[in-house]
Design an enzyme around this catalytic site. Sequence first.
Site, mmCIF file in Angstrom:
data_model
loop_
_atom_site.group_PDB
_atom_site.id
_atom_site.type_symbol
_atom_site.label_atom_id
_atom_site.label_comp_id
_atom_site.label_asym_id
_atom_site.label_seq_id
_atom_site.Cartn_x
_atom_site.Cartn_y
_atom_site.Cartn_z
ATOM 1 N N LYS A 112 0.824 -1.208 0.000
ATOM 2 C CA LYS A 112 0.000 0.000 0.000
ATOM 3 C C LYS A 112 0.864 1.267 0.000
ATOM 4 C CE LYS A 112 -3.953 -2.309 0.560
ATOM 5 N NZ LYS A 112 -3.585 -3.723 0.640
HETATM 6 C C1 LIG Z 1 -4.245 -4.875 0.242
HETATM 7 C C2 LIG Z 1 -3.434 -6.102 0.203
HETATM 8 C C3 LIG Z 1 -3.688 -7.118 -0.728
HETATM 9 C C4 LIG Z 1 -4.855 -7.062 -1.687
HETATM 10 O O1 LIG Z 1 -4.673 -6.069 -2.673
HETATM 11 P P1 LIG Z 1 -5.933 -5.553 -3.509
HETATM 12 O O2 LIG Z 1 -5.419 -4.416 -4.293
HETATM 13 O O3 LIG Z 1 -6.953 -5.131 -2.486
HETATM 14 O O4 LIG Z 1 -6.405 -6.696 -4.322
HETATM 15 C C5 LIG Z 1 -2.845 -8.223 -0.731
HETATM 16 N N1 LIG Z 1 -1.824 -8.322 0.136
HETATM 17 C C6 LIG Z 1 -1.558 -7.371 1.050
HETATM 18 C C7 LIG Z 1 -0.433 -7.564 1.998
HETATM 19 C C8 LIG Z 1 -2.337 -6.221 1.108
HETATM 20 O O5 LIG Z 1 -2.059 -5.284 2.014
#
Ligand SMILES: *Cc1c(COP(=O)(O)O)cnc(C)c1O
Length: 495
Positions: A112
Amino acid sequence: MEVLYKGTRSDSQSVTASKAILQGLCEDGGLFVPNAIPKLDKSLSELSAMSYQQVAYEVMKLFLTDFTEDELKDCIKKAYDDKFDTKAIAPIREAGGAYYLELFHGATIAFKDMALSILPHLMTTSAKKNHVENQIMILTATSGDTGKAALAGFADVPGTGIIVFYPKGGVSAVQEKQMVTQVGDNTHVVGIHGNFDDAQTGVKALFGDKELAGRMAEKGVQFSSANSINIGRLVPQIVYYVYSYATLLKDGVITEGEKINVCVPTGNFGNILAAYYAKLMGLPVNKLICASNENKVLYDFFDSGKYDRNREFILTSSPSMDILISSNLERLIYRICDEDAAKCAGFMKSLSESGVYEITDEMKNMLSDFWGCSADEKACFDKIRSLYEKEGYIIDTHTAVAGAVYDKYVSATGDNTKTVIASTASPYKFSRSVMTAIDEKYADQEDFALIDELSRLSGVAIPSAIEQIRTAPVRHDTVCDKTEMKSVVESILAL
Ligand SMILES: *Cc1c(COP(=O)(O)O)cnc(C)c1O
């Protein structure tokens, strides 16, 4: 070419990128999508000679066409700096026959950060460009990682504030500690009695609440979103797929034009959608492998063409993927129904009313770029252990879901195209699950003992994001019912 943004549910709006970033979500609940996907205008070999920041500019300038060169380069420079613990920003590690694209080298050690370190800068630049005087209040639902990354990004950014709702009991110990210790006078963190979908639904309802918006406007405040429904998050995520290709090309792993597969552990469908957009921009991508955990609503969708959220919500050891309503899938649906907003709106209405929709065969035929599968808890843990035993490389639980699904893909198809696996979190963020996957004997040790042991086994230094929370005091302890989210927001905003 100017790119404008229109909604997935009606053709009534068409706005600049900066307006779409500020607004987050369309008024009718639809998502903003570009009116055309631009093509890369630099060759792959030119890109392979560039730094992360340069590739970021080359990709983002094509989507954020109302930003000046100076504005965009300034945002990029402020985002991708020494908050990241490696100059490469997103390095690649080969292990077990795949290429792990490590997207967790930022401030909060999850992918993120790749988008949320730049979103605050895109947002404040957008506010300036559009002469917005209001304070921008970021309202976000999190399954664990978005919340912390958004808090870190927006903390003490002038002209902004942030409220994060997370499912109490639905995130890892480290994730929760990271959030509730967040500093910054403009930050607010609230646990809810409910799951991620409840938090996301509640936040969407607050965005659509006109009466609330009116009272906020009188006080000079407006909402925006840091969730992956905001195109200001989606666009920066396209960058690292282009960059990963450029890195493999530079390292001589692939030749120019050779196709790669991309495998993504998926929850809200934002990360893999960015990979799809990279493909549509002309990046040589063969299959997009969509990996789900036991909440396998997406796998079932790719398999049958039917999206059905009416099922038990399962808490797994990959909590950031514990999602039954994958918001960004709406952007794919819109595309495969020939950009027919009324038709897309119909599917979404059916989803909110009955929890189900089923696409036509014609639409299903347009999904051949994707291959979906799921991995259960055992497969995920087995993958962590076997990769550690064979290669000494330790991956987190989300990445392990993708790794396990990739192994299934290879057995099912025999396809030996080189594959990039999006490695979405540091194993330190999920140390309890990771360590017990390696050896059950760790099950009864306390959290920080496990962290020290993880460092010893992996030979990777403990990230500062983890050191910081060892002793940090709790600053946020509000917990509410999912029905009380509005009143909590009113009290934070003193309305
Ligand atoms: C948010 C997240 C995901 C999922 O990603 P999306 O974009 O919501 O599909 C997978 N792994 C981790 C560690 C995340 O923080």
